[in-house]
Design an enzyme around this catalytic site. Structure first.
Site, short mmCIF file in Angstrom:
data_model
loop_
_atom_site.label_atom_id
_atom_site.label_comp_id
_atom_site.label_asym_id
_atom_site.label_seq_id
_atom_site.Cartn_x
_atom_site.Cartn_y
_atom_site.Cartn_z
N GLU A 75 37.22 34.09 51.60
CA GLU A 75 36.17 33.22 51.09
C GLU A 75 36.30 31.79 51.59
O GLU A 75 35.31 31.12 51.86
CB GLU A 75 36.14 33.25 49.55
CG GLU A 75 35.52 34.51 48.95
CD GLU A 75 36.46 35.70 48.98
OE1 GLU A 75 37.66 35.52 49.28
OE2 GLU A 75 36.02 36.83 48.69
N HIS B 76 33.86 40.44 37.50
CA HIS B 76 32.55 40.78 38.07
C HIS B 76 31.46 40.44 37.07
O HIS B 76 30.47 41.15 36.94
CB HIS B 76 32.48 42.27 38.43
CG HIS B 76 33.42 42.67 39.52
ND1 HIS B 76 34.77 42.79 39.34
CD2 HIS B 76 33.20 42.98 40.82
CE1 HIS B 76 35.34 43.16 40.48
NE2 HIS B 76 34.42 43.28 41.39
#
Lengths: 402, 338
Positions: free
Chosen positions: B70, B139
């Site tokens: 990322e 999530h």
């Protein structure tokens, strides 16, 4: 592959080849030669510097004087209380800056960090230090930044080396080490998409290689064979931590092995050796082979920053520092130029700042043009104003849309 | 909230995910300097299919399957944008954005500022966000407050297909980095699918939408909580209360005018977000109202947010900590009867 990639490389030997300056340690080249997947690296000392003219070599020496003079002058200014902020001295590491920059194309990118301050004005210096159109910063801009004045390229918004120029192709760094390597990769990725065959040199301390983003960025560059040349200035100390507490191997160039890219070791005290290795890496990258890592072995002359000079003795005994500073890059360069008959011993002795600390040198130790050049920058910086206070609230967002 | 069902193939209504995808395709067509980077966005088309077909159409030099990195995704996007590109950078789940946090807040967000206006970055960082789906701790997050707190970033949270497309287009044309929160529970939600204009349009960043007009109380929210608030307003309506529902759509910049005008009218306000309470964006909205419209308030402004906990997995645990219609109704009644 190397010969194809580097056709302008003769076989002439390096004149100042100390044991440390062996171009690539045999174990490094042998190992990655067998492991690399289609990549390669020099199996002998590359000597692009053999093709430099006498005038070019002397110009490099002048750049070396300039880098040193900039450093010692700033240290003196700081000690006199004329500067705010911390100085991160490049003393004893200037050979890396000069040697790596000298052969770049004007359109190439660089990404200097805190110990590379002279890189901002030495980029594309071959186009003439006073040439306003060259792809490097003027000495006025760099001094304007050091003096925290509005003429700084960043208008004195972030400190010291945190400046850059999109137009001059100098990437703006932050304090987060290795954090600009992905930015560098993105910049040359964009160039590639635009059909430009440029390279980027990123400068990092050996301590930076422990950052996660170092891995992420170099890995990405390797996957896409991006022309990202990662220079590791191994000055033996990450602030107050020695290299053996940063990495389990001796040569930080071995970081390259995990990415399947060349990892070269250069003698950071010998700007011509750095030049050779960087030129090899540039040719390798421009030929489409991708990134490489060049570890330049050197030694940090002072503390991490000038705030640390007094405390550095806590972690660095004096005899270790004396030994580490034995091979001053100016002395190494002069020895080579004298041996090659380019410089007379008398001329070499004329300007001798080597081996002297900032408190021991004077303007007489440097060529007059070097002193005059920096004076222009310092005078401009002193004359310039501070930014208007309300600028502190500006430029959070760009207002106009595309 | 209604259960997730796919829109029927015969409908010309577009769901939320399709709206985002259309925006990406149309902007890639319009802007040859636009590229996309993210994990599994090319060959696979993204974990949820937001970029399905994008690489096939525009090639691997414009749509990059990135390593699981990322920080590199953001950092490379910054470099490419600094050198003239427009970049859509996908976080596979917005939860994972923390792995690229430094690159966002210290590098991307500050670039324009620290260069004295020299460099502007045309980047949209987006990814599936939000709870209510049993996604558990990693999530389910809404971490928009981290970035609203970092000067230099715009933050948008669309709640409808129309806004999803229009805000994406606006973000991709904005010369500033924009954090764009996709609500993954809305991706295929049939009930909110709608006809989208044939012609090119944007939803301007910084403009809130009044989803329902009312006179007794203002509910201010964004994202999937918009639907919880509309349901709560309906229930309150059955009890005789007229509730206004404001969908902020953009957190940075914030449409203070719409907020203040509504508070002046209703004099009572409840702010709802699904992120934790402490230093959450709802708190910022309450503070702005105190600054700008205190004299119009007839009751304390109140927040309904996630408890100060992570988002747990099991359904009863998840709903226990998150805002629900019942919790919103209860807090509204408290404010209405103050």
């Amino acid at each position: 592959v190397r010969k194809d990639a580097h056709t302008d490389c003769s076989t002439q030997e390096n004149a100042d080849l100390s044991p440390q300056s062996t171009a690539v340690s045999p174990k490094t080249s042998a190992k990655s030669g067998s492991k690399n997947n289609g990549t390669t690296e020099p199996n002998q000392s590359p000597v692009a510097s053999a093709l430099l003219t006498k005038e070019q070599k002397l110009e490099m020496l002048m750049h070396l004087y300039l880098a040193r003079y900039f450093d010692v002058r700033l240290i003196k200014e700081k000690k006199k209380g004329r500067l705010t902020g911390t100085l991160y001295s490049s003393h004893n590491q200037e050979g890396i800056i000069v040697g790596s920059l000298y052969g770049l194309q004007p359109s190439d990118w660089i990404s200097p960090i805190h110990r590379d301050m002279p890189a901002f004005f030495l980029k594309d210096a071959r186009a003439g230090l006073d040439n306003p159109d060259r792809m490097g910063m003027s000495i006025e801009e760099v001094c304007g930044q050091v003096w925290c004045k509005v003429i700084s390229p960043g208008r004195a918004r972030d400190n010291w080396s945190h400046i850059g120029s999109k137009d001059k192709r100098i990437i703006h760094s932050t304090s987060m080490l290795a954090g600009t390597i992905p930015v560098a990769a993105g910049a040359v990725l964009a160039d590639r998409l635009n059909g430009q065959n440029t390279v980027v040199l990123t400068y990092n301390g050996e301590g930076s290689t422990a950052q996660g983003v170092f891995h992420e960025a170099v890995n990405f560059a390797a996957v896409h064979k991006l022309p990202v040349i990662t220079i590791i200035e191994n000055n033996q100390w990450a602030y107050g931590t020695p290299t053996h507490l940063e990495y389990s191997l001796e040569d930080f160039a071995r970081r390259a092995d995990g990415y399947g890219i060349p990892g070269l070791v250069a003698d950071g005290q010998d700007m011509f050796d750095v030049y050779d290795k960087v030129m090899w890496a540039c040719d390798y990258a421009r030929a489409g082979n991708g990134p490489s890592i060049i570890e330049c072995k050197t030694f940090r002359a002072y503390g991490h920053g000038d705030h640390d000079d007094d405390r550095a003795a806590k972690y660095r005994p004096k005899d270790l520092v004396d030994k580490g500073r034995e091979r001053d890059p100016i002395a190494v360069a002069k020895r080579r130029l004298v041996a090659e008959g380019i410089l007379s011993q008398a001329d070499a002795d004329k300007y001798s700042p080597e081996g002297k600390g900032a408190g021991q040198v004077s303007d007489e130790d440097f060529p007059a043009n070097v002193v005059a050049y920096l004076k222009k920058g310092v005078d401009a910086a002193i004359a310039a104003g501070l930014p208007a206070a309300e600028e502190g609230g500006k430029w959070v967002f760009r207002e106009e849309s595309n | 909230m209604a259960t997730m069902t796919k829109a029927p193939a015969t409908s010309t209504k577009k769901d939320y995910l399709t709206a985002i995808k259309e925006a990406l395709v149309e902007e890639m067509e319009r802007n040859p300097d636009m590229i996309c980077m993210g994990e599994d966005i090319g060959l696979l088309g993204g974990a949820f299919g937001v970029t399905d077909g994008l690489q096939e159409r525009f090639g691997s030099q414009r749509v990059y399957d990135m390593p699981i990195s990322e920080a590199a995704i953001i950092g490379v996007a910054v470099g490419a944008a600094m050198n003239g590109k427009t970049v859509m950078a996908e976080m596979q789940f917005i939860d994972f954005i923390s792995c690229g946090f430094d690159q966002i807040v210290n590098n991307m967000a500050t670039y324009h500022y620290r260069t004295g206006g020299e460099v502007a970055l045309n980047i949209v960082v987006r990814g599936p966000a939000g709870a209510y789906g049993g996604g558990a701790l990693y999530h389910s997050q809404m971490n928009e407050a981290w970035f609203a707190h970092s000067p230099g970033l715009k933050v948008v949270v669309p709640s409808t297909p129309y806004d999803a497309k229009g805000l994406m287009k606006a973000a991709l044309r904005d010369p500033n980095p924009v954090l764009y929160y996709d609500l993954k529970q809305l991706y295929r939600l049939r009930e909110i699918a709608e006809e989208l204009p044939e012609e090119d349009y944007i939803v301007p960043i910084g403009k809130a939408a009044i989803r329902q007009e009312g006179t007794d109380l203002t509910l201010i929210t964004y994202g999937q909580n918009v639907y919880h608030c509309l349901d709560a307003a309906k229930k309150l309506g059955e009890q005789g209360y007229s509730v206004e529902v404001i969908d902020l759509r953009s957190l940075v910049p914030l449409d203070e005018e719409t907020i203040v005008n509504s508070v002046k009218k209703t004099n009572r306000v409840v702010v709802v977000n699904e992120a934790p309470k402490t230093c959450g964006f709802a708190g910022e909205v309450v503070a702005r109202i105190s600054d700008l419209a205190f004299e119009y308030l007839d009751a304390p402004p109140v927040r309904v947010t996630r408890m100060d906990t992570p988002v747990p997995w099991s359904k009863p645990l998840e709903l226990f900590v998150l805002p629900t219609v019942d919790k919103i109704v209860a807090e509204c009644l408290r404010v209405l009867k103050f």
